[in-house]
Design a protein around this motif. Structure first.
Motif, PDB file in Angstrom:
ATOM      1  N   MET A   1       0.813  -1.185   0.092  1.00 16.77           N
ATOM      2  CA  MET A   1      -0.111  -0.024  -0.060  1.00 16.77           C
ATOM      3  C   MET A   1       0.915   1.308  -0.097  1.00 16.77           C
ATOM      4  O   MET A   1       2.029   1.302   0.845  1.00 16.77           O
ATOM      5  CB  MET A   1      -0.741   0.093   1.259  1.00 16.77           C
ATOM      6  CG  MET A   1      -1.887  -1.022   1.481  1.00 16.77           C
ATOM      7  SD  MET A   1      -2.854  -0.964   3.020  1.00 16.77           S
ATOM      8  CE  MET A   1      -1.544  -1.120   4.283  1.00 16.77           C
ATOM      9  N   VAL A   2       0.307   2.383  -0.906  1.00 12.97           N
ATOM     10  CA  VAL A   2       1.193   3.571  -0.780  1.00 12.97           C
ATOM     11  C   VAL A   2      -0.015   4.456  -0.681  1.00 12.97           C
ATOM     12  O   VAL A   2      -1.196   4.507  -1.482  1.00 12.97           O
ATOM     13  CB  VAL A   2       1.838   3.598  -2.081  1.00 12.97           C
ATOM     14  CG1 VAL A   2       2.686   5.381  -2.170  1.00 12.97           C
ATOM     15  CG2 VAL A   2       2.954   2.588  -2.023  1.00 12.97           C
ATOM     16  N   ARG A   3       0.437   5.872   0.118  1.00 12.68           N
ATOM     17  CA  ARG A   3      -0.403   6.773   0.005  1.00 12.68           C
ATOM     18  C   ARG A   3       0.052   8.005   0.483  1.00 12.68           C
ATOM     19  O   ARG A   3       1.182   8.381   1.282  1.00 12.68           O
ATOM     20  CB  ARG A   3      -1.626   6.686   1.238  1.00 12.68           C
ATOM     21  CG  ARG A   3      -2.476   7.766   1.806  1.00 12.68           C
ATOM     22  CD  ARG A   3      -3.584   7.929   0.595  1.00 12.68           C
ATOM     23  NE  ARG A   3      -4.273   9.230   0.840  1.00 12.68           N
ATOM     24  CZ  ARG A   3      -5.507   9.382   0.099  1.00 12.68           C
ATOM     25  NH1 ARG A   3      -5.887   8.365  -0.741  1.00 12.68           N
ATOM     26  NH2 ARG A   3      -6.072  10.497   0.342  1.00 12.68           N
ATOM     27  N   ARG A   4       0.064   8.962  -0.366  1.00 14.23           N
ATOM     28  CA  ARG A   4       0.614  10.145  -0.473  1.00 14.23           C
ATOM     29  C   ARG A   4      -0.034  11.343  -0.026  1.00 14.23           C
ATOM     30  O   ARG A   4      -1.333  11.433  -0.624  1.00 14.23           O
ATOM     31  CB  ARG A   4       1.396  10.521  -1.900  1.00 14.23           C
ATOM     32  CG  ARG A   4       2.328   9.309  -2.102  1.00 14.23           C
ATOM     33  CD  ARG A   4       3.277   9.596  -3.354  1.00 14.23           C
ATOM     34  NE  ARG A   4       3.794   8.766  -4.120  1.00 14.23           N
ATOM     35  CZ  ARG A   4       3.660   7.618  -4.639  1.00 14.23           C
ATOM     36  NH1 ARG A   4       2.246   7.569  -5.064  1.00 14.23           N
ATOM     37  NH2 ARG A   4       4.501   6.825  -4.973  1.00 14.23           N
ATOM     38  N   TYR A   5       0.302  12.633   0.594  1.00 16.08           N
ATOM     39  CA  TYR A   5      -0.333  13.631   0.690  1.00 16.08           C
ATOM     40  C   TYR A   5       0.654  14.776   0.129  1.00 16.08           C
ATOM     41  O   TYR A   5       1.641  15.225   0.902  1.00 16.08           O
ATOM     42  CB  TYR A   5      -0.622  13.971   2.304  1.00 16.08           C
ATOM     43  CG  TYR A   5      -1.562  12.984   2.682  1.00 16.08           C
ATOM     44  CD1 TYR A   5      -3.017  13.434   2.259  1.00 16.08           C
ATOM     45  CD2 TYR A   5      -1.120  11.806   3.506  1.00 16.08           C
ATOM     46  CE1 TYR A   5      -3.796  11.986   3.178  1.00 16.08           C
ATOM     47  CE2 TYR A   5      -2.116  10.918   4.095  1.00 16.08           C
ATOM     48  CZ  TYR A   5      -3.407  11.206   3.777  1.00 16.08           C
ATOM     49  OH  TYR A   5      -4.174  10.215   4.565  1.00 16.08           O
ATOM     50  N   GLY A   6       0.376  15.096  -1.045  1.00 14.93           N
ATOM     51  CA  GLY A   6       1.343  16.215  -1.543  1.00 14.93           C
ATOM     52  C   GLY A   6       2.623  15.478  -1.815  1.00 14.93           C
ATOM     53  O   GLY A   6       3.065  14.471  -2.377  1.00 14.93           O
ATOM     54  N   THR A   9       4.952  11.000   1.739  1.00 17.03           N
ATOM     55  CA  THR A   9       4.484   9.736   1.376  1.00 17.03           C
ATOM     56  C   THR A   9       4.431   9.105   2.886  1.00 17.03           C
ATOM     57  O   THR A   9       5.350   8.808   3.681  1.00 17.03           O
ATOM     58  CB  THR A   9       5.686   9.017   0.796  1.00 17.03           C
ATOM     59  OG1 THR A   9       5.948   9.630  -0.533  1.00 17.03           O
ATOM     60  CG2 THR A   9       5.102   7.461   0.656  1.00 17.03           C
ATOM     61  N   ALA A  10       2.915   9.126   3.217  1.00 17.97           N
ATOM     62  CA  ALA A  10       2.758   8.596   4.601  1.00 17.97           C
ATOM     63  C   ALA A  10       2.756   7.326   4.781  1.00 17.97           C
ATOM     64  O   ALA A  10       3.286   6.586   6.051  1.00 17.97           O
ATOM     65  CB  ALA A  10       1.145   9.244   4.966  1.00 17.97           C
ATOM     66  N   VAL A  11       2.429   6.380   3.638  1.00 15.77           N
ATOM     67  CA  VAL A  11       2.592   4.920   3.724  1.00 15.77           C
ATOM     68  C   VAL A  11       3.184   4.577   2.673  1.00 15.77           C
ATOM     69  O   VAL A  11       2.785   4.976   1.392  1.00 15.77           O
ATOM     70  CB  VAL A  11       1.150   4.358   3.759  1.00 15.77           C
ATOM     71  CG1 VAL A  11       1.343   2.772   3.554  1.00 15.77           C
ATOM     72  CG2 VAL A  11       0.390   4.557   5.103  1.00 15.77           C
ATOM     73  N   ASP A  12       4.380   4.018   2.627  1.00 14.43           N
ATOM     74  CA  ASP A  12       5.372   3.532   1.486  1.00 14.43           C
ATOM     75  C   ASP A  12       5.656   2.295   1.540  1.00 14.43           C
ATOM     76  O   ASP A  12       6.789   1.725   1.810  1.00 14.43           O
ATOM     77  CB  ASP A  12       6.653   4.524   1.790  1.00 14.43           C
ATOM     78  CG  ASP A  12       7.797   4.481   0.681  1.00 14.43           C
ATOM     79  OD1 ASP A  12       7.330   4.004  -0.432  1.00 14.43           O
ATOM     80  OD2 ASP A  12       8.691   5.003   0.884  1.00 14.43           O
ATOM     81  N   GLY A  13       4.693   1.648   0.898  1.00 13.11           N
ATOM     82  CA  GLY A  13       4.662   0.121   0.621  1.00 13.11           C
ATOM     83  C   GLY A  13       4.562  -0.704   1.483  1.00 13.11           C
ATOM     84  O   GLY A  13       5.359  -1.858   1.518  1.00 13.11           O
ATOM     85  N   ILE A  14       3.820  -0.534   2.747  1.00 15.45           N
ATOM     86  CA  ILE A  14       3.512  -1.602   3.675  1.00 15.45           C
ATOM     87  C   ILE A  14       2.780  -2.553   3.247  1.00 15.45           C
ATOM     88  O   ILE A  14       1.772  -2.491   2.350  1.00 15.45           O
ATOM     89  CB  ILE A  14       2.740  -0.677   4.875  1.00 15.45           C
ATOM     90  CG1 ILE A  14       3.700   0.347   5.633  1.00 15.45           C
ATOM     91  CG2 ILE A  14       2.186  -1.718   5.985  1.00 15.45           C
ATOM     92  CD1 ILE A  14       2.834   1.109   6.787  1.00 15.45           C
ATOM     93  N   SER A  15       3.380  -3.917   3.546  1.00 12.82           N
ATOM     94  CA  SER A  15       2.445  -4.848   3.133  1.00 12.82           C
ATOM     95  C   SER A  15       2.638  -5.994   4.178  1.00 12.82           C
ATOM     96  O   SER A  15       3.680  -6.596   4.574  1.00 12.82           O
ATOM     97  CB  SER A  15       3.221  -5.647   1.923  1.00 12.82           C
ATOM     98  OG  SER A  15       2.601  -6.559   1.206  1.00 12.82           O
TER      99      SER A  15
END
Length: 303
Positions: A1-6, A9-15
């Motif tokens: 999972m990846v989630r960015r805010y501008g 990168t708040a979540v960077d490849g957590i699996s």
């Protein structure tokens, strides 16, 4: 999972994956990305890349059917303070499709599980912080979710209430429920979780059982024998033991690296005494997840 805010990168490849009946802990400091990760798992946020699956089904903000398999207990209390404890549970139970005798029976079961049966008739606004947290957990449990997500459920509660919450969570895996538990309290992760993922800066730094993670830093206990006498002779005698990996001598005693120190300590004391040392103190320090986190990230867990 990846989630960015501008640019962040708040979540960077957590699996990771969670099995039925397993409690999986996400351990990390505030701001590590734990809450963003579970928001994606619960379908509240869309992932910028990657995917989340629950029972093999794709999860996302528009996936209403699969969300029914999830119980989410957020950090911020999601209860109605003017309603009584039982009324809160009845309301949320109806939202989950429970009706009639099934709803009444399930509310009674949940009240018993979270220890609020005696206060079920009181308005939630009269509850202590810990009781409100327990009611919040009960709401997440009503519909018997396949996956229960608990986001920092003990934040801001007193020690007695915190222990009651942990006891409630301990009972859940016995019912076959998969539990995802986020915390920045090392002792909670050690007590509750079958496997633990260590998260920092939006990344999963390592995962495994407690013992597997401890082995990342060598996994040896430290034993300190304070005393006087023939310390050099004692060091030679102790160094011959199979459980002892290292012995260091200083002017006030001996420091040892030992495998399974609680089992070995009696023999350590016996040999040191036989070698001519008069012991004043014996101290055992076992490696913990705090030390693993420091080893992996270079900072303390609560930094």
């Amino acid at each position: 999972m990846v989630r960015r805010y501008g640019d962040l990168t708040a979540v960077d490849g957590i699996s990771f994956d969670i099995a039925p009946g397993e409690t999986y802990g996400l351990l990390g400091p505030n701001g590590a990305g734990k809450t963003t990760a579970i928001s994606m798992i619960a379908g509240l946020l869309a992932a910028d890349s990657g995917s989340v699956r629950v029972l093999g089904e794709q999860m996302g903000p528009s996936r209403v059917a699969v969300k029914r398999h999830i119980g989410l207990v957020p950090q911020d209390l999601a209860i109605y303070p003017e309603l009584k404890g039982r009324e809160n549970l009845n309301f949320f139970g109806r939202l989950q499709g429970l009706r009639g005798k099934e709803l009444t029976t399930r509310v009674d079961e949940v009240l018993d599980l979270v220890g609020l049966t005696d206060r079920a008739g009181d308005p939630a606004k009269e509850y202590s912080g810990g009781m409100k947290r327990r009611l919040n957990i009960g709401i997440g449990l009503l519909h018997r979710p396949t996956l229960l997500i608990l986001d920092e459920p003990t934040v801001g509660v007193d020690p007695q209430s915190r222990n009651a919450i942990l006891e409630s969570v301990e009972a859940l895996s016995g019912e076959g429920m998969a539990v995802l538990y986020t915390t920045h309290y090392m002792e909670e992760a050690e007590r509750l979780c079958d496997r633990i993922g260590i998260v920092d800066s939006g990344q999963l730094q390592a995962e495994g059982t407690r013992d597997e993670l401890i082995r990342l830093i060598g996994g040896l206990d430290r034993v300190r024998l304070d005393g006087s006498g023939d310390l050099a002779a004692a060091a030679d005698a102790l160094g011959d033991l199979a459980a002892v990996e290292q012995v260091d001598v200083d002017r006030t005693g001996l420091s040892l690296a030992v495998r399974e120190a609680p089992t070995a300590v009696a023999e350590l004391v016996t040999r040191a005494t036989a070698a001519g040392v008069t012991l004043a103190d014996v101290e055992i320090t076992r490696p913990n997840l705090e030390q693993v986190f420091l080893h992996l990230t270079g900072k303390a867990l609560r930094d």
